[in-house]
Design an enzyme around this catalytic site. Structure first.
Site, mmCIF file in Angstrom:
data_model
loop_
_atom_site.group_PDB
_atom_site.id
_atom_site.type_symbol
_atom_site.label_atom_id
_atom_site.label_comp_id
_atom_site.label_asym_id
_atom_site.label_seq_id
_atom_site.Cartn_x
_atom_site.Cartn_y
_atom_site.Cartn_z
ATOM 1 C CG PHE A 78 66.475 -20.389 21.026
ATOM 2 C CD1 PHE A 78 66.520 -19.402 21.053
ATOM 3 C CD2 PHE A 78 67.672 -21.013 21.410
ATOM 4 C CE1 PHE A 78 67.310 -18.538 19.880
ATOM 5 C CE2 PHE A 78 68.968 -20.228 21.060
ATOM 6 C CZ PHE A 78 68.904 -18.915 20.024
ATOM 7 C CB CYS A 79 61.434 -20.101 18.322
ATOM 8 S SG CYS A 79 60.267 -20.345 19.241
ATOM 9 C CD GLN A 80 62.133 -12.758 17.930
ATOM 10 O OE1 GLN A 80 63.049 -13.620 16.777
ATOM 11 N NE2 GLN A 80 62.098 -11.885 18.384
ATOM 12 C CE1 TYR A 107 68.478 -13.417 20.188
ATOM 13 C CE2 TYR A 107 67.043 -11.888 19.220
ATOM 14 C CZ TYR A 107 68.740 -12.370 19.721
ATOM 15 O OH TYR A 107 69.438 -10.934 19.181
#
Length: 115
Positions: A78-80, A107
């Site tokens: 996952f990232c932002q 996130y």
């Protein structure tokens, strides 16, 4: 998002509760330091390819964590916002990590729903 298998927030909650998921935060170190999903290992997407190709001992030394195995079932990236997580998932799958999936909510969704 097309191009890689995804995991939803309810599914992620269930995997985390059962201890079956390995979470990888592929944002920058600065972003991850500001807050991340509990238990996630931060490996910026720019380092991911070399990290996943390291010898297990080198990975352990650099990241203080066990290197994921090709056959691990629930590797969640996952990232932002979702884009780097998708890139990371596609990269991991191209290297043979068949259980790699993208947490598409990223996130941002976690922060909204979990905090």
């Amino acid at each position: 998002m097309a191009g890689a298998p995804t995991v939803s927030l309810p599914e992620l909650r269930s995997l985390l509760a059962s201890g079956r998921a390995r979470l990888f935060d592929v944002r920058s170190r600065e972003e991850a330091a500001a807050g991340t999903i509990p238990g996630a290992l931060n490996i910026p997407v720019s380092e991911l390819e070399s990290a996943l190709q390291m010898e297990p001992a080198a990975f352990q030394a650099l990241y203080s964590a066990e290197k994921p195995k090709l056959e691990d079932e629930h590797l969640v990236f996952f990232c932002q916002m979702g884009k780097r997580g998708l890139q990371a998932t596609q990269l991991a799958r191209s290297l043979g990590y068949t259980g790699a999936r993208n947490y598409a909510g990223a996130y941002r969704e976690w922060l909204e729903k979990e905090s």
